[in-house]
Design a protein around this motif. Sequence first.
Motif, PDB file in Angstrom:
ATOM      1  N   GLY A 115       0.888  -1.306  -0.058  1.00 26.32           N
ATOM      2  CA  GLY A 115       0.120  -0.125  -0.015  1.00 26.32           C
ATOM      3  C   GLY A 115       0.825   1.255   0.059  1.00 26.32           C
ATOM      4  O   GLY A 115       1.984   1.175  -0.040  1.00 26.32           O
ATOM      5  N   ARG A 116       0.140   2.371   0.099  1.00 26.38           N
ATOM      6  CA  ARG A 116       0.820   3.647   0.100  1.00 26.38           C
ATOM      7  C   ARG A 116       1.410   3.898   1.557  1.00 26.38           C
ATOM      8  O   ARG A 116       0.868   3.631   2.461  1.00 26.38           O
ATOM      9  N   SER A 117       2.525   4.799   1.387  1.00 23.22           N
ATOM     10  CA  SER A 117       3.162   5.137   2.632  1.00 23.22           C
ATOM     11  C   SER A 117       2.422   6.148   3.221  1.00 23.22           C
ATOM     12  O   SER A 117       1.743   6.847   2.644  1.00 23.22           O
ATOM     13  N   VAL A 118       2.384   6.123   4.591  1.00 27.42           N
ATOM     14  CA  VAL A 118       1.449   7.177   5.255  1.00 27.42           C
ATOM     15  C   VAL A 118       2.389   8.699   5.284  1.00 27.42           C
ATOM     16  O   VAL A 118       3.467   8.347   5.911  1.00 27.42           O
ATOM     17  N   GLU A 119       1.809   9.576   4.626  1.00 28.01           N
ATOM     18  CA  GLU A 119       2.535  10.774   4.518  1.00 28.01           C
ATOM     19  C   GLU A 119       1.770  11.893   5.266  1.00 28.01           C
ATOM     20  O   GLU A 119       0.462  11.868   4.946  1.00 28.01           O
ATOM     21  N   GLN A 120       2.318  12.737   6.030  1.00 24.67           N
ATOM     22  CA  GLN A 120       1.477  13.950   6.351  1.00 24.67           C
ATOM     23  C   GLN A 120       1.320  14.982   5.405  1.00 24.67           C
ATOM     24  O   GLN A 120       2.187  15.358   4.480  1.00 24.67           O
TER      25      GLN A 120
END
Length: 175
Positions: A115-120
């Motif tokens: 999945g996508r990385s969690v970025e602020q």
Amino acid sequence: MSKHSAQFKRAVVEDYLSGKYGGSGAVAHRHGVDHGTVRIWVAAWRAHGEAALQKKYSRYDGQFKLKVLQFMHTKALSCPETAAIFDIRNPSVISVWKRRYDSGGMQALEPRPRGRSVEQPKSSAPPVSSKSDEARTKEELLKELNYLRMENAYLKKLDALIRSESPTAQRKKRK
């Protein structure tokens, strides 16, 4: 992901093993698949039986991948032959593992998060300074002033757009 059902694969393998249609090329032509695919299915069937033709969803850890690569190297096997022995449904994944191992070692074989990385989300607003206005430099004050002017202009245009579309939407509803 294979688009062929286990029943279809079984029929192809049985036709090949019966020998009445000839070799893998003739069986492949009869069923409309690649002859290499027929050979892979037959090799998997011989190594693992009926289970080799069923759908399989697997995630392999780094140690298993390394074991597969070492076995393939010591026995001088091809990727499809190795895949059949280890019941890996997609032989091309072994060549991907090999490239990763050659370029990054054991660490490159470890499973990566999916999945996508969690970025602020990045804010477009300038950082709020804890300094008082008197303590800030002229450049900092001008930068903030410019930002606030752009924000104000954007909000005015948005408001004008909403107001101009509103009567049009009402006229369309009346008709």
